[in-house]
Motif scaffolding. Structure first.
Motif, short mmCIF file in Angstrom:
data_model
loop_
_atom_site.label_atom_id
_atom_site.label_comp_id
_atom_site.label_asym_id
_atom_site.label_seq_id
_atom_site.Cartn_x
_atom_site.Cartn_y
_atom_site.Cartn_z
N THR A 159 0.84 -1.19 0.00
CA THR A 159 0.00 0.00 0.00
C THR A 159 0.87 1.24 0.00
N THR A 191 3.24 -5.95 3.08
CA THR A 191 2.81 -6.75 4.23
C THR A 191 2.43 -8.17 3.82
N GLU A 352 -6.94 -5.84 1.64
CA GLU A 352 -7.35 -4.51 1.20
C GLU A 352 -8.23 -3.85 2.24
N ASP A 354 -7.89 -4.45 5.44
CA ASP A 354 -6.91 -4.03 6.45
C ASP A 354 -6.39 -2.64 6.13
N TYR A 355 -5.95 -2.44 4.90
CA TYR A 355 -5.38 -1.15 4.50
C TYR A 355 -6.41 -0.04 4.63
N LYS A 359 -5.82 3.12 7.24
CA LYS A 359 -5.69 4.50 6.76
C LYS A 359 -6.86 5.37 7.22
#
Length: 459
Positions: A159, A191, A352, A354-355, A359
């Motif tokens: 990311t 990651t 995705e 998680d990201y 954020k």
């Protein structure tokens, strides 16, 4: 001056009786403190001490794991200011277990105890690489074994962590074209997400500048990560397509790769044409408008420079009947059928998510400093906080939050003021119930009571 504040019930009560009290705080019950308490009780906080080297002088009395724990708790409570760190834990239960807190001997509980300069001084002993390696060591060598967890399915992704394009003071940041086609400045985080029971943990990380290609950033991590065991699965997206790496994982590490092919690849063309000619379509397991079929023997259509070393590939070909489009997902595990391949690959969007959470909620890409080691500290404390929550949902005390993200849980969670007070006197603190304090208050003379009343008014 920041000093260690230790728990000493008898000493502080005697000071209260003499009117020698610095401050009072109410105890609050909240989810984050409950999670920190659970991490303490389950030995996870102890792993911070084992996995992250304390590089300070030997005569420093402030426990390094206390600073880390408070910093992680602050991130979990979305407190981004460094001055919030000392107040990150407000539960008397947690403070009682830890036995420590931090105080400012020159101020009071509402002053700015931990300035950025003090954190800079501490982190000046660590490079960004030290901090990222410490996260990996902590998770892989201590936390996962403590959980008795050994993920067998791993999801790889990267990311972008973008910063102000015009600010070239961000150390080792670079300018590149981002995924939206815009010019951007920043960094890139790679990651590995390991699947643990019904949740996932970020088990391995690597870090680089924005210009670095995803595959090049993660190549060494993929080849050398200690999280892989024989028979494991690695799920990738198209950005990580590399035949040599797939061969290496299968032959040297015993890890099977799952990856979608690009339309311009020979193996894609052959898989689709074979699927159409054979016509052995079956229903897609999760999408009503699609069909799938298995195609074998694709090795010779995707060769490396050493084709005699290429491992065999099979594919699940998906057919979107509405748009008449085809998708090809290959794996090196030749024992699987089309349905199994699809269901395994459909785990990938979890990283995705998680990201997105890291954020949008945790502010992973919102840096308060342009110094690289400060940025690294921000990233790993957030990742530890995210890890703590994921672990918590697998434990009996947190299983009711399973399959729920922390932002949603906190939105519906109501904190409670607990019937306990935290008293600070000098370099000590104690925890007393409101009932006990009422009795103590009645025992004090009028002069001491006035002193206590004044402190209450200021708190």
């Amino acid at each position: 001056m920041i000093n260690l504040c230790t728990q000493n019930q008898k000493s502080v009560i005697n000071k209260i009786k003499n009117g020698n009290l610095d401050n009072i705080a109410m105890s609050e019950s909240n989810l984050i403190d409950d999670i920190i308490l659970s991490m303490y009780d389950n030995g996870i906080l102890e792993c911070l001490n084992k996995g992250i080297e304390d590089k300070r002088a030997k005569n420093i009395v402030l426990p390094f794991d206390l600073i880390l724990t408070l910093s992680i708790a602050a991130k979990m409570k979305i407190k981004t200011s460094i001055s919030d760190i000392p107040f990150a834990i407000s539960s008397h239960k947690v403070l009682s277990k830890l036995g420590y807190n931090i105080i400012d001997t020159n101020g009071d509980l509402k002053s700015e105890l931990m300035k950025e300069s003090s954190i800079r001084f501490l982190l000046g002993k660590y490079t960004s690489e030290d901090l990222f390696l410490s996260y990996n060591k902590c998770v892989q060598n201590y936390i996962l074994p403590k959980m008795n967890a050994q993920p067998s399915i791993h999801i790889l992704d990267c990311t972008n962590l973008e910063v102000n394009l015009k600010n070239d003071n961000y150390e080792q940041s670079t300018v590149a074209i981002n995924k939206d086609g815009n010019i951007a400045r920043g960094y890139k985080l790679g990651t590995l997400r390991g699947i643990v029971e019904d949740t996932g943990v970020i088990e391995d990380i690597c870090f680089g500048d924005l210009k670095t290609h995803d595959l090049e950033l993660t190549r060494d991590m993929i080849r050398n990560s200690s999280v892989f065991n024989y028979g494991d699965i690695l799920i990738e997206d198209r950005g990580f397509i590399d035949r040599d790496l797939i061969n290496y994982l299968k032959t040297e590490r015993g890890v099977d790769t799952y990856v979608p092919l690009r339309e311009n690849m020979d193996a894609y063309v052959m898989a689709v044409s074979t699927a159409i000619s054979e016509g052995n379509w079956q229903d897609h397991p999760t999408r009503s408008n699609q069909k799938i079929t298995l195609v074998k023997d694709l090795k010779e259509y995707w060769g490396s420079n050493c084709q005699n070393e290429d491992v065999e590939l099979i594919a699940s070909v998906g057919w979107d009947m509405k748009d008449n489009r085809y998708f090809v997902f290959v794996t090196t595990d030749t024992t699987k059928n089309a349905r199994q391949i699809i269901l395994t690959y459909e785990l990938r969007p979890e990283i995705e998510e998680d990201y997105r959470q890291l954020k949008d909620f945790w502010s992973l890409d919102k840096f308060k400093s342009t110094k690289l080691n400060m940025i690294a500290f921000h990233i790993i404390t957030i990742l530890f906080g995210y890890l703590f929550y994921q672990i918590y949902t697998t434990l009996p005390e947190g299983e009711k939050y399973s399959h729920k993200c922390l932002p949603v849980v906190l939105k519906n969670y109501k904190s409670k003021i607990m019937p306990h007070l935290i008293f600070y006197a000098g370099n000590e603190f104690c925890i007393i119930s409101i009932t006990e304090f009422a009795e103590l208050y009645n025992q004090c003379n009028e002069k001491v009571r006035k002193r206590l009343d004044l402190i209450f008014e200021k708190s």
